[in-house]
Enzyme design. Structure first.
Site, PDB file in Angstrom:
ATOM      1  N   ASP A  85      -1.707   3.740  -2.044  1.00 34.94           N
ATOM      2  CA  ASP A  85      -2.403   4.846  -2.713  1.00 34.94           C
ATOM      3  C   ASP A  85      -3.855   4.468  -3.033  1.00 34.94           C
ATOM      4  O   ASP A  85      -4.170   3.294  -3.230  1.00 34.94           O
ATOM      5  CB  ASP A  85      -1.637   5.191  -4.002  1.00 34.94           C
ATOM      6  CG  ASP A  85      -2.000   6.567  -4.533  1.00 34.94           C
ATOM      7  OD1 ASP A  85      -2.598   7.372  -3.790  1.00 34.94           O
ATOM      8  OD2 ASP A  85      -1.696   6.838  -5.711  1.00 34.94           O
ATOM      9  N   HIS A  92      -8.944   7.062   4.436  1.00 35.41           N
ATOM     10  CA  HIS A  92      -7.704   6.913   5.216  1.00 35.41           C
ATOM     11  C   HIS A  92      -7.948   5.998   6.423  1.00 35.41           C
ATOM     12  O   HIS A  92      -7.106   5.178   6.768  1.00 35.41           O
ATOM     13  CB  HIS A  92      -7.203   8.284   5.698  1.00 35.41           C
ATOM     14  CG  HIS A  92      -6.814   9.212   4.580  1.00 35.41           C
ATOM     15  ND1 HIS A  92      -6.069   8.790   3.509  1.00 35.41           N
ATOM     16  CD2 HIS A  92      -7.060  10.536   4.364  1.00 35.41           C
ATOM     17  CE1 HIS A  92      -5.882   9.807   2.681  1.00 35.41           C
ATOM     18  NE2 HIS A  92      -6.476  10.876   3.181  1.00 35.41           N
ATOM     19  N   LEU A 116      10.256  -8.897  12.092  1.00 37.26           N
ATOM     20  CA  LEU A 116       9.992  -8.011  10.952  1.00 37.26           C
ATOM     21  C   LEU A 116      10.297  -6.578  11.350  1.00 37.26           C
ATOM     22  O   LEU A 116       9.861  -6.117  12.414  1.00 37.26           O
ATOM     23  CB  LEU A 116       8.511  -8.120  10.549  1.00 37.26           C
ATOM     24  CG  LEU A 116       7.953  -7.040   9.618  1.00 37.26           C
ATOM     25  CD1 LEU A 116       8.505  -7.185   8.204  1.00 37.26           C
ATOM     26  CD2 LEU A 116       6.417  -7.110   9.551  1.00 37.26           C
TER      27      LEU A 116
END
Ligand code: IPE
Ligand code: IPE
Ligand code: MG
Length: 253
Positions: free
Chosen positions: A21, A38, A132
């Site tokens: 965020d 972004h 992962l």
């Protein structure tokens, strides 16, 4: 000793989830439009993902777009989808090189065709990777996830596929988007907001929560190390007493 060396490799969180965020506020601070934030956020994504892989974290889940984010201005939503597609194209090689498997949770059907196709392509290309598992939460909302799990289970009970008595935590778990993932051990949220915003409500039941004021585009590997070190200092009691954890014989008295 640098931060990374202080991390106990035998006590790593099995599953880290991050609410990324603060992109909009970061851009505003620079006098730029939100989309610029972004774009810069993708640099933090790459660094976080590769650092987790190098460190030995096996599951990382990133909140990239919520069901509520569809209510943002159309242009911002469009830009976010474009950034998603271009980042996937750019980073496919990174995933392959680092043995990373891509996974998606959320309503993938809501996404534009281009994004869906690109995601599917990368999922297929990385499906055998096992160092992962990187899960992107896209058009994801925990209430929607739980609602659809409840509906599926109700359907199965109604059609005698399972009985009501069989419904336990594992049945519920198996009907969530995250059925293949372990519970979250460490949940990180950047930007100073201290809320969950409809993310993984079931899966964070016993997660350690870590809130930092760093805005997502500024988040670097040292911030991740700080979060993990903070996690490793905590005592996870799961309802027991501290004495029980230190000395199992306390169970008897
Ligand atoms: C997080 O940054 C990215 C998404 C929710 C897609 P924000 O866009 O929420 O940034 P702030 O919170 O407005 O600063
Ligand atoms: C949560 O951030 C969603 C993502 C990080 C993708 P928001 O910025 O949408 O959350 P709220 O609205 O401030 O709670
Ligand atoms: Mg926000």
């Amino acid at each position: 000793m640098n931060l990374e060396d202080q991390i106990d490799k035998n006590n790593l969180p099995r599953h880290i989830a991050i609410i990324m965020d603060g992109n909009g506020r970061w851009a505003k601070e620079q006098g730029r439009i939100r989309v610029f934030g972004h774009e810069k956020g993708t640099v933090s994504v790459k660094e976080t993902v590769t650092t987790c892989a190098e460190l030995g974290i096996t599951n990382l889940t990133l909140f990239a777009f919520s069901t509520e984010n569809w209510n943002r201005p159309k242009l911002e939503v469009k830009a976010l989808m474009k950034i998603l597609v271009s980042s996937l194209k750019k980073e496919t090689e990174t995933f392959i090189r680092n043995n990373i498997k891509l996974n998606v949770i959320g309503r993938m059907d809501d996404l534009p065709t281009k994004a869906k196709n690109e995601l599917q392509e990368v999922i297929d290309k990385t499906k055998h990777n096992e160092r992962l598992t990187l899960t992107l939460a896209l058009s994801y909302g925990a209430r929607e996830e739980i609602r659809s799990a409840v509906k599926e289970i109700a359907f199965k009970v109604k059609n005698n596929i399972i009985s009501e008595e069989m419904i336990d935590d594992s049945v519920i778990n198996n009907h969530l988007y995250t059925h293949d993932l372990p519970d979250v051990d460490l949940l990180i949220r950047t930007s100073g907001e201290c809320r969950i915003s409809n993310f993984l409500l079931w899966q964070i039941a016993y997660a350690e929560l870590y809130f930092t004021h760093i805005l997502w585009p500024d988040f670097r590997k040292n911030h991740l190390f700080e979060a993990i070190l903070n996690y490793q200092k905590r005592e996870r009691r799961f309802g027991k007493t501290s004495e029980q954890l230190c000395n199992p014989r306390h169970d008897a008295v």
